[in-house]
Design a protein around this motif. Structure first.
Motif, short mmCIF file in Angstrom:
data_model
loop_
_atom_site.label_atom_id
_atom_site.label_comp_id
_atom_site.label_asym_id
_atom_site.label_seq_id
_atom_site.Cartn_x
_atom_site.Cartn_y
_atom_site.Cartn_z
N LYS A 2 0.90 -1.31 -0.05
CA LYS A 2 -0.19 0.06 0.15
C LYS A 2 0.87 1.17 0.03
O LYS A 2 1.96 1.39 0.55
N GLU A 3 0.29 2.41 -0.40
CA GLU A 3 0.83 3.66 -0.38
C GLU A 3 1.17 4.09 1.15
O GLU A 3 0.31 3.93 2.05
N ILE A 4 2.46 4.48 1.45
CA ILE A 4 2.55 4.94 2.68
C ILE A 4 1.99 6.13 3.12
O ILE A 4 2.36 7.17 2.19
N LYS A 5 1.25 6.59 4.08
CA LYS A 5 0.64 7.72 4.30
C LYS A 5 1.60 8.57 5.42
O LYS A 5 1.34 9.90 5.62
N CYS A 6 2.34 7.83 6.48
CA CYS A 6 3.30 8.46 7.23
C CYS A 6 4.37 7.91 7.46
O CYS A 6 4.67 6.52 7.59
N VAL A 7 5.69 8.51 7.44
CA VAL A 7 6.88 7.96 7.94
C VAL A 7 7.32 8.62 9.45
O VAL A 7 7.27 9.76 9.62
N ILE A 44 2.98 13.11 1.92
CA ILE A 44 3.30 11.90 2.81
C ILE A 44 3.49 12.81 4.28
O ILE A 44 4.28 13.64 4.26
N LEU A 45 2.86 12.42 5.47
CA LEU A 45 3.06 12.92 6.53
C LEU A 45 4.51 12.48 7.29
O LEU A 45 4.80 11.27 7.05
N HIS A 46 4.78 13.15 8.51
CA HIS A 46 5.96 12.73 9.18
C HIS A 46 5.59 12.85 10.46
O HIS A 46 4.89 13.41 11.11
N SER A 47 6.22 11.80 11.47
CA SER A 47 6.07 11.73 12.88
C SER A 47 7.28 11.52 13.49
O SER A 47 8.32 10.97 12.73
N GLY A 94 -4.23 3.95 9.02
CA GLY A 94 -4.14 2.47 9.35
C GLY A 94 -2.62 2.17 9.34
O GLY A 94 -1.80 2.80 9.07
N LEU A 95 -2.15 0.98 10.47
CA LEU A 95 -1.04 0.65 10.65
C LEU A 95 -0.10 0.50 9.35
O LEU A 95 1.16 0.24 9.27
N ASP A 96 -1.11 -0.37 8.60
CA ASP A 96 -0.28 -0.67 7.22
C ASP A 96 0.02 0.42 6.17
O ASP A 96 0.26 0.15 5.20
N THR A 97 -0.39 1.45 6.56
CA THR A 97 0.36 2.80 5.85
C THR A 97 1.24 3.39 6.44
O THR A 97 1.51 4.56 6.19
#
Length: 346
Positions: A2-7, A44-47, A94-97
């Motif tokens: 899946k596409e990653i939404k957050c790194v 794409i978000l970051h945390s 989702g954790l899978d993103t």
């Protein structure tokens, strides 16, 4: 994948060289700032999930000009899996993103064991991030480029709501929300496609469409494709919803109904469905909706049921069901939302 939404980044020997509590003059890893900003521009978000002192770390990030890029940072002494899960919950994704980056094998293994859906990457490979397919969206919309800003506005709303001492209805009223519903146009299609790909929780069927399919739909007399945009005193939520209706002989069938998770608690789904019910009744059409049961979209099923959609058929498939609406106008409480409708969208 899946596409990653957050790194989610570790700090010591990952984002920067060295250990901050041993040396306050740590320096950023080569090229890491450019990588963060490039991914941010892609939507794409970051945390952060770091075992560190919160004040010392945030002051350093501020000095480095990067603090604003990290949403809901978890800088504490918790297990990294606890921090990653909390970030996922706060962002409502989702954790899978999620992708987690750390230099310590133990930390990656702990996250991988506890949260196997999360993609774990070794910090030594950070320079390859921009090449990862899951971090390269096929297209970048206006909403994508402003995604971090939209989340920052959401954080302001949540903080104000937590501080508000009166009834919840009064806080909602103070937002002065405006909901704009209109037919999708050519310049909306990239965002429409993005919503079908990125939204899994508030999604009735999970069907995705490519750009050419969407072009045919908006130019066809057999379909109605609607977008919903929400604004309030804090700014815009962007285009947060879409509805695809197929026009059959004497029936309108909702083929796809999607809402952004960021408006889950605002009652927007009920308001939007109510307008479709009223339009179908005016047009003397039967109204039905398709719904595909998944592990994640139960809340959307509840939204349909609350709007008087009753299950009538499973189409010979235990997961895909058809729901019928008797066109009783549900008249949800819309006193706190100014509704802006495109004329004769139906």
């Amino acid at each position: 994948m899946k596409e990653i939404k957050c790194v989610i980044w570790d700090l010591d020997n990952t984002l920067w060289n060295g250990i901050l509590l041993e040396d306050k003059n740590v320096t950023l890893k080569e090229g890491v700032a450019e990588i963060i900003k490039t991914l941010d521009s892609r939507g794409i978000l970051h945390s952060i999930a770091s075992k560190n002192d919160y004040q010392t770390a945030t002051e350093k990030l501020l000095d480095l000009g990067l603090l604003e890029y990290f949403l809901y940072p978890e800088i504490n002494w918790n297990n990294k899996s606890v921090s990653v899960k909390k970030i996922s919950d706060n962002l409502n994704i989702g954790l899978d993103t999620i992708m987690f980056i750390d230099d310590q094998k133990y930390e990656k293994d702990e996250v991988n064991f506890t949260l196997p859906e999360v993609v774990c990457i070794d910090a030594a490979d950070y320079k390859l991030l921009l090449e990862y397919p899951s971090l390269n969206p096929g297209f970048i919309t206006e909403d994508s480029t402003h995604r971090r800003k939209l989340y920052l506005e959401d954080i302001k709303r949540k903080n104000e709501e937590e501080r508000f001492t009166g009834p919840k209805e009064e806080f909602v009223k103070s937002l002065k929300m405006e909901l704009k519903i209109q037919r999708a146009k050519e310049n909306d299609l990239a965002r429409v496609k993005e919503l079908t790909i990125r939204t899994h929780q508030l999604n009735t069927t999970g069907v995705t469409y490519d750009y050419k399919e969407l072009q045919k739909i908006i130019n066809s007399d057999n379909y109605i494709l609607l977008t919903a945009e929400l604004n309030d005193i804090y700014g815009t939520y962007g285009k947060i919803g879409l509805v695809l209706i197929e026009k059959l002989n004497n029936e309108w069938r909702i083929k796809l109904f999607i809402l952004s998770c960021r408006v889950m608690t605002r009652g927007i789904g009920t308001i939007l469905l109510n307008e479709i019910i009223k339009a179908a009744k005016t047009a003397s059409k039967k109204l039905t909706a398709e719904f595909l049961h998944t592990q994640k979209n139960r809340s959307m099923y509840i939204t349909l049921k609350f709007a008087n959609f009753i299950e009538v058929d499973n189409q010979n498939n235990d997961d895909l069901v058809i729901l019928n609406n008797d066109l009783t106008i549900i008249n949800p409480n819309q006193q706190f939302v100014n509704l802006l409708m495109e004329n004769e969208w139906n």
